[in-house]
Design a protein around this motif. Sequence first.
Motif, short mmCIF file in Angstrom:
data_model
loop_
_atom_site.label_atom_id
_atom_site.label_comp_id
_atom_site.label_asym_id
_atom_site.label_seq_id
_atom_site.Cartn_x
_atom_site.Cartn_y
_atom_site.Cartn_z
N THR A 245 8.76 7.80 2.70
CA THR A 245 7.71 6.99 3.30
C THR A 245 7.55 5.64 2.61
OG1 THR A 245 6.04 8.02 1.87
CG2 THR A 245 6.45 9.04 4.01
N SER A 246 8.01 5.54 1.37
CA SER A 246 7.84 4.29 0.64
C SER A 246 8.77 3.22 1.18
CB SER A 246 8.11 4.50 -0.86
OG SER A 246 7.13 5.33 -1.41
N ARG A 247 8.20 2.13 1.61
CA ARG A 247 9.03 1.04 2.09
C ARG A 247 9.72 0.35 0.91
NH1 ARG A 247 5.24 -1.99 6.62
NH2 ARG A 247 5.11 -0.24 8.10
N GLU B 127 0.81 -1.22 0.00
CA GLU B 127 0.00 0.00 0.00
C GLU B 127 0.84 1.27 0.00
OE1 GLU B 127 -2.80 -0.08 3.17
OE2 GLU B 127 -3.92 -1.81 2.37
N ASP B 128 2.00 1.25 0.64
CA ASP B 128 2.79 2.47 0.74
C ASP B 128 4.03 2.45 -0.15
OD1 ASP B 128 4.15 0.53 2.08
OD2 ASP B 128 4.55 1.71 3.89
N GLY B 129 4.10 1.50 -1.07
CA GLY B 129 5.23 1.43 -1.98
C GLY B 129 4.96 2.19 -3.27
N SER B 130 5.95 2.26 -4.14
CA SER B 130 5.81 2.94 -5.43
C SER B 130 6.32 2.03 -6.53
CB SER B 130 6.58 4.27 -5.43
OG SER B 130 7.92 4.07 -5.02
N SER C 110 11.29 9.64 -2.02
CA SER C 110 10.25 9.42 -1.03
C SER C 110 10.81 8.70 0.19
CB SER C 110 9.11 8.59 -1.63
OG SER C 110 8.19 8.26 -0.63
#
Length: 411
Positions: free
Chosen positions: A220-222, A193-196, A218
């Motif tokens: 925030t992206s894990r 959900e929080d990846g790109s 970024s």
Amino acid sequence: MKVVQRSSFHSSQVIPISELDFVSKLLNRKWGLHSPATPIQQISISSSSSGKKQGLNKFSFLNNTSPHLGDEEMFKRKQDSFFYILRDDLLHPLVNGNKARKLDALLPLLQDHQVTDLVTCGGCQSAHTAAVAVSCAERGIRSHLLLRGEQPEVLTGYNLVSTMYGNVEYVPRSRYANREEMLRTHADLVAGEDGSVLWAKDIVEDVDVARMDDFSRSKTSRRKVLIVNEGAGDVLALLGMFRLVNYLSQDHLLGKQRPVKFVVDAGTGTTSVGLGVAAMSLGLPWEINAVMLADTVENYKRHENRLIAEFTSQFLTSSFCNRLDMIKWIDRQQPRKFGKVLEGEVKMCQRIAQETGVLVDPMYTLAAWETATELAQLEKSSIVVMLHTGGTLGMFGLAQRYKSFFTNLKD
């Protein structure tokens, strides 16, 4: 040799001199390979005295591993039948041939943009997925490899390499048919959900800068997931060919003035297009003979047009030609459904290996060897150069499918 798409080099199609500085810009970057150099060897061809033999069986071969190169030396001996072979199969124990060239420009960008995961796909014995798996592991990046079909009973060859170095998932052929959707769906799953997620074609410099900044910086992206097309069939793959052609065009090697007939086996056709784009951009009188193995000439031309369009939009400030007239898409001497090996071809690979020390495989590089041998018999005004695209570990997979052909090697 049946020519499906015959064409010739036209000097009027060379990029104007005002545009040539873009070549320097293309080459002024980080690369995956330490050097563009490759061993160049000379294969001499002798005809058999027996008139009953057919195809390659009527020839014997001898390898000169340290030939004299340079324009004058090469053409002084052109009355003899021979061709040169670029031993890209020796670049790396596992990442070699055109697979290494196609990843040459991409690999440094993975680290520059802090990519954490890479998703790609290929056949069960894909040399591409194996090369990606090894290259990513060397750089601390996770690779996710979608392989077509079912897991074999015994893991061997490139399938084993992919499994040892990467994360393999076998995909039903029906789902694999829609590669773009398959790759994107799996990349989204890896990213969470929080990846790109980004495609390889979007990671080129100066393309969608805002999106790239978001991808690279970024906090925030894990996970930052990059998708690479099957066979690395993206525009970035062309840059490795540029680097190779620029290296080969030095006067003490192939030079810039003499006509050269290049021979390469064409899987996706990306390598052939890269060689053609580079030769045209550098104004070289080279002809690229691409031996079609896996698709129709219409689809190869479609792939060529797509790559040229992407290359033009991403690397040139003015219009490039919409086709490469020095590429000849030609049929294999004995056309067949892709993946099929004919009687006697494994035995021929064995004989070539024993006579020259060069290992070719019946699915890919033997096809290029056949064409190079034929051209060497016909050509007196051009030199013939074969690019060895690697892929020899695929022989282990073929030995499982064609057991009788390999059992007969003992006879």
